[in-house]
Design a protein around this motif. Structure first.
Motif, PDB file in Angstrom:
ATOM      1  N   VAL A  57       0.807  -1.008  -0.081  1.00  0.00           N
ATOM      2  CA  VAL A  57      -0.033  -0.098  -0.043  1.00  0.00           C
ATOM      3  C   VAL A  57       0.942   1.313   0.092  1.00  0.00           C
ATOM      4  N   GLY A  58       2.076   0.998   0.469  1.00  0.00           N
ATOM      5  CA  GLY A  58       2.872   2.425   0.635  1.00  0.00           C
ATOM      6  C   GLY A  58       3.499   2.783  -0.646  1.00  0.00           C
ATOM      7  N   VAL A  59       3.496   1.799  -1.727  1.00  0.00           N
ATOM      8  CA  VAL A  59       3.907   2.055  -2.937  1.00  0.00           C
ATOM      9  C   VAL A  59       2.779   2.389  -3.877  1.00  0.00           C
ATOM     10  N   LEU A  60       1.681   1.673  -3.764  1.00  0.00           N
ATOM     11  CA  LEU A  60       0.334   2.107  -4.440  1.00  0.00           C
ATOM     12  C   LEU A  60       0.109   3.687  -3.935  1.00  0.00           C
ATOM     13  N   GLY A  61       0.174   3.827  -2.679  1.00  0.00           N
ATOM     14  CA  GLY A  61       0.028   5.192  -2.123  1.00  0.00           C
ATOM     15  C   GLY A  61       0.840   6.282  -2.772  1.00  0.00           C
ATOM     16  N   ALA A  62       2.003   6.143  -3.005  1.00  0.00           N
ATOM     17  CA  ALA A  62       3.042   6.857  -3.540  1.00  0.00           C
ATOM     18  C   ALA A  62       2.757   7.243  -4.957  1.00  0.00           C
ATOM     19  N   GLY A  63       1.593   6.321  -5.520  1.00  0.00           N
ATOM     20  CA  GLY A  63       1.429   6.403  -6.928  1.00  0.00           C
ATOM     21  C   GLY A  63       2.387   5.476  -7.802  1.00  0.00           C
ATOM     22  N   GLY A  64       2.567   4.511  -6.953  1.00  0.00           N
ATOM     23  CA  GLY A  64       3.464   3.440  -7.936  1.00  0.00           C
ATOM     24  C   GLY A  64       2.689   2.513  -8.685  1.00  0.00           C
ATOM     25  N   SER A  65       3.316   1.888  -9.330  1.00  0.00           N
ATOM     26  CA  SER A  65       2.515   0.762 -10.529  1.00  0.00           C
ATOM     27  C   SER A  65       2.408  -0.478  -9.642  1.00  0.00           C
ATOM     28  N   ALA A  66       1.269  -1.142 -10.149  1.00  0.00           N
ATOM     29  CA  ALA A  66       1.094  -2.393  -9.538  1.00  0.00           C
ATOM     30  C   ALA A  66       2.337  -3.384  -9.374  1.00  0.00           C
ATOM     31  N   PRO A  67       2.980  -3.649 -10.581  1.00  0.00           N
ATOM     32  CA  PRO A  67       4.413  -4.444 -10.517  1.00  0.00           C
ATOM     33  C   PRO A  67       5.177  -3.752  -9.408  1.00  0.00           C
ATOM     34  N   ALA A  68       5.745  -2.825  -9.333  1.00  0.00           N
ATOM     35  CA  ALA A  68       6.446  -2.117  -8.265  1.00  0.00           C
ATOM     36  C   ALA A  68       5.939  -2.442  -6.935  1.00  0.00           C
ATOM     37  N   ALA A  69       4.663  -2.417  -6.898  1.00  0.00           N
ATOM     38  CA  ALA A  69       4.019  -2.664  -5.385  1.00  0.00           C
ATOM     39  C   ALA A  69       4.268  -4.180  -5.061  1.00  0.00           C
ATOM     40  N   VAL A  70       3.805  -4.943  -6.136  1.00  0.00           N
ATOM     41  CA  VAL A  70       4.023  -6.448  -5.986  1.00  0.00           C
ATOM     42  C   VAL A  70       5.292  -6.810  -5.608  1.00  0.00           C
ATOM     43  N   GLY A  71       6.255  -6.352  -6.510  1.00  0.00           N
ATOM     44  CA  GLY A  71       7.762  -6.397  -6.282  1.00  0.00           C
ATOM     45  C   GLY A  71       8.250  -6.163  -4.755  1.00  0.00           C
ATOM     46  N   SER A  72       7.901  -4.799  -4.315  1.00  0.00           N
ATOM     47  CA  SER A  72       8.458  -4.610  -2.961  1.00  0.00           C
ATOM     48  C   SER A  72       7.756  -5.580  -1.811  1.00  0.00           C
ATOM     49  N   ALA A  73       6.527  -5.997  -2.049  1.00  0.00           N
ATOM     50  CA  ALA A  73       5.886  -6.781  -1.131  1.00  0.00           C
ATOM     51  C   ALA A  73       6.334  -8.157  -1.199  1.00  0.00           C
ATOM     52  N   LEU A  74       7.002  -8.596  -2.230  1.00  0.00           N
ATOM     53  CA  LEU A  74       7.475  -9.923  -2.306  1.00  0.00           C
ATOM     54  C   LEU A  74       8.872  -9.992  -1.895  1.00  0.00           C
ATOM     55  N   LEU A  75       9.653  -8.826  -1.916  1.00  0.00           N
ATOM     56  CA  LEU A  75      10.991  -8.667  -1.637  1.00  0.00           C
ATOM     57  C   LEU A  75      11.135  -8.704   0.017  1.00  0.00           C
ATOM     58  N   LEU A  76      10.117  -7.936   0.454  1.00  0.00           N
ATOM     59  CA  LEU A  76      10.069  -8.198   2.026  1.00  0.00           C
ATOM     60  C   LEU A  76       9.471  -9.446   2.342  1.00  0.00           C
ATOM     61  N   GLY A  77       8.715 -10.394   1.712  1.00  0.00           N
ATOM     62  CA  GLY A  77       8.334 -11.434   2.070  1.00  0.00           C
ATOM     63  C   GLY A  77       9.248 -12.616   2.019  1.00  0.00           C
ATOM     64  N   THR A  78      10.584 -12.436   1.462  1.00  0.00           N
ATOM     65  CA  THR A  78      11.446 -13.404   1.370  1.00  0.00           C
ATOM     66  C   THR A  78      11.807 -13.973   2.956  1.00  0.00           C
ATOM     67  N   ARG A  79      11.860 -12.771   3.646  1.00  0.00           N
ATOM     68  CA  ARG A  79      12.501 -13.338   5.075  1.00  0.00           C
ATOM     69  C   ARG A  79      11.615 -14.305   5.701  1.00  0.00           C
ATOM     70  N   ASN A  80      10.309 -14.266   5.112  1.00  0.00           N
ATOM     71  CA  ASN A  80       9.350 -15.269   5.996  1.00  0.00           C
ATOM     72  C   ASN A  80       9.698 -16.769   5.214  1.00  0.00           C
ATOM     73  N   THR A  81      10.391 -16.811   4.190  1.00  0.00           N
ATOM     74  CA  THR A  81      10.779 -18.186   3.781  1.00  0.00           C
ATOM     75  C   THR A  81      12.147 -18.631   4.702  1.00  0.00           C
ATOM     76  N   VAL A  82      12.819 -17.888   5.251  1.00  0.00           N
ATOM     77  CA  VAL A  82      14.026 -18.137   5.878  1.00  0.00           C
ATOM     78  C   VAL A  82      13.479 -18.572   7.437  1.00  0.00           C
ATOM     79  N   TYR A  83      12.535 -17.803   7.651  1.00  0.00           N
ATOM     80  CA  TYR A  83      11.661 -18.109   9.241  1.00  0.00           C
ATOM     81  C   TYR A  83      11.342 -19.411   9.023  1.00  0.00           C
ATOM     82  N   ALA A  84      10.602 -19.720   7.602  1.00  0.00           N
ATOM     83  CA  ALA A  84       9.941 -21.111   7.593  1.00  0.00           C
ATOM     84  C   ALA A  84      10.895 -22.240   7.668  1.00  0.00           C
ATOM     85  N   VAL A  85      12.100 -22.136   7.073  1.00  0.00           N
ATOM     86  CA  VAL A  85      12.995 -23.020   7.131  1.00  0.00           C
ATOM     87  C   VAL A  85      13.590 -23.380   8.426  1.00  0.00           C
ATOM     88  N   ARG A  86      13.597 -22.220   9.154  1.00  0.00           N
ATOM     89  CA  ARG A  86      14.211 -22.602  10.708  1.00  0.00           C
ATOM     90  C   ARG A  86      12.786 -23.150  11.452  1.00  0.00           C
TER      91      ARG A  86
END
Lengths: 230, 105
Positions: A57-86
């Protein structure tokens, strides 16, 4: 119930309530970014990972495109992958259904509580109790935030505009504090990310500068021989 | 942005974030424990969150704008340094932003 179990449960529910309250800020931020009630609720129910939701919502709120918004959400989501491995050996979810259910609740707080518990059994209890409390609170408070935010006056909107960057700063802060892992490097990465994002703002479509800040990460994270563990 | 695009972003990002969690429970630990993956994951949040802080506090569209949001951010930083709870930090930041808005008209 043993004292250990009740203490674990109390801590888990306490943390869950505190984090759940913060869903108000997300609901308000989603509304400010132009999402409707159902979109905000869908994010809290299905995405259920706070920083990624705020990033979207931060990227969308700043007027960003949908792919940029999705990309930033996914990048921050990668740490959950590592948590899940642990968490995999601790949770050891049997069967596809249980694994699918457990995965949904693997986030910063549930991982922290489970890992900090003194035994595997208490770790599982902490995971499920923290997950359930945060899930309920986060979704309920998202609704409160998104409904409460619409129809506010100008000063309240100005307040909301200030809450969103403060929320990101609050998420960032623990990583920069002395005593956290590689705090010095984290600070350099944070400063680099901020500088890259600001410097690119006039020249790229909104939202792209946020994703581009990962360049700073790639540079700082390049393995250096001296720091390689033996 | 149309409603359909917004919904697509919401659903695609949600599915992606879920799959990232599920992958962690499903892949062998050795895949993710590569040093460069670990470092990347350690540092992505700091870089991205810092970028989001400045973009949300200092930009409007493609311009850099200084307004009450910066005061809110400064108050938030002070509150965080004093170890105030999450929700207090947000309330103080919001109050500062609103105050600047009212004072500056």
């Amino acid at each position: 119930m043993s004292p250990d179990r009740s203490r674990t449960l109390r801590d888990a529910v306490g943390l869950g309530l505190a984090v759940g309250l913060y869903g108000v800020a997300f609901g308000a931020a989603a509304d400010a970014a132009g999402l409707d009630v159902w979109q905000a609720l869908t994010l809290s129910a299905l995405m259920f990972t706070g920083a990624s939701q705020f990033a979207l919502v931060g990227v969308l709120g700043a007027g960003g495109s949908a792919p940029a918004a999705v990309g930033s959400a996914l990048l921050l989501g990668t740490r959950n992958t590592v948590y899940a491995v642990r968490m995999a050996p601790l949770l050891a979810p049997r069967g596809l259904l249980r694994r699918a259910g457990a995965a949904h609740w693997v986030i910063d707080e549930t991982t922290a509580m489970a890992v900090a518990a003194p035994s595997r059994e208490l770790g599982r209890l902490a995971f499920w109790a923290t997950g359930a409390t945060i899930y309920l609170g986060w979704n309920a408070m998202t609704l409160v935030g998104v409904l409460g935010a619409s129809g506010l006056g100008a000063p309240a909107e100005a307040a909301l505009d200030s809450v969103v960057p403060a929320a990101f700063l609050a998420l960032l802060w623990p990583r920069l504090r002395r005593g956290s892992r590689e705090a010095g490097a984290q600070r350099r990465v944070a400063a680099g990310g901020a500088v890259v994002a600001l410097a690119l703002t006039p020249f790229v479509p909104p939202g792209v500068q946020v994703v581009a800040a990962v360049v700073a990460v790639a540079l700082a994270g390049r393995p250096r021989r001296a720091e390689q563990p033996a | 942005m149309t409603g359909t695009t917004l919904w697509a972003a919401v659903l695609v990002a949600s599915a992606g974030c879920y799959l990232l969690k599920l992958a962690g429970l499903s892949v062998p630990a050795s895949w993710v424990e590569q040093p460069w993956v670990a470092r990347f994951v350690d540092f992505v949040p700091a870089g991205l969150l810092a970028a989001l802080v400045v973009v949300q506090a200092l930009t409007t569209g493609d311009r850099i704008v200084v307004d009450g949001r910066l005061a809110g951010l400064a108050v938030a930083a002070l509150a965080l340094a004093l170890r105030a709870p999450f929700i207090v930090v947000l309330l103080l930041a919001g109050a500062a932003g609103a105050l600047v808005h009212v004072v500056s008209g």
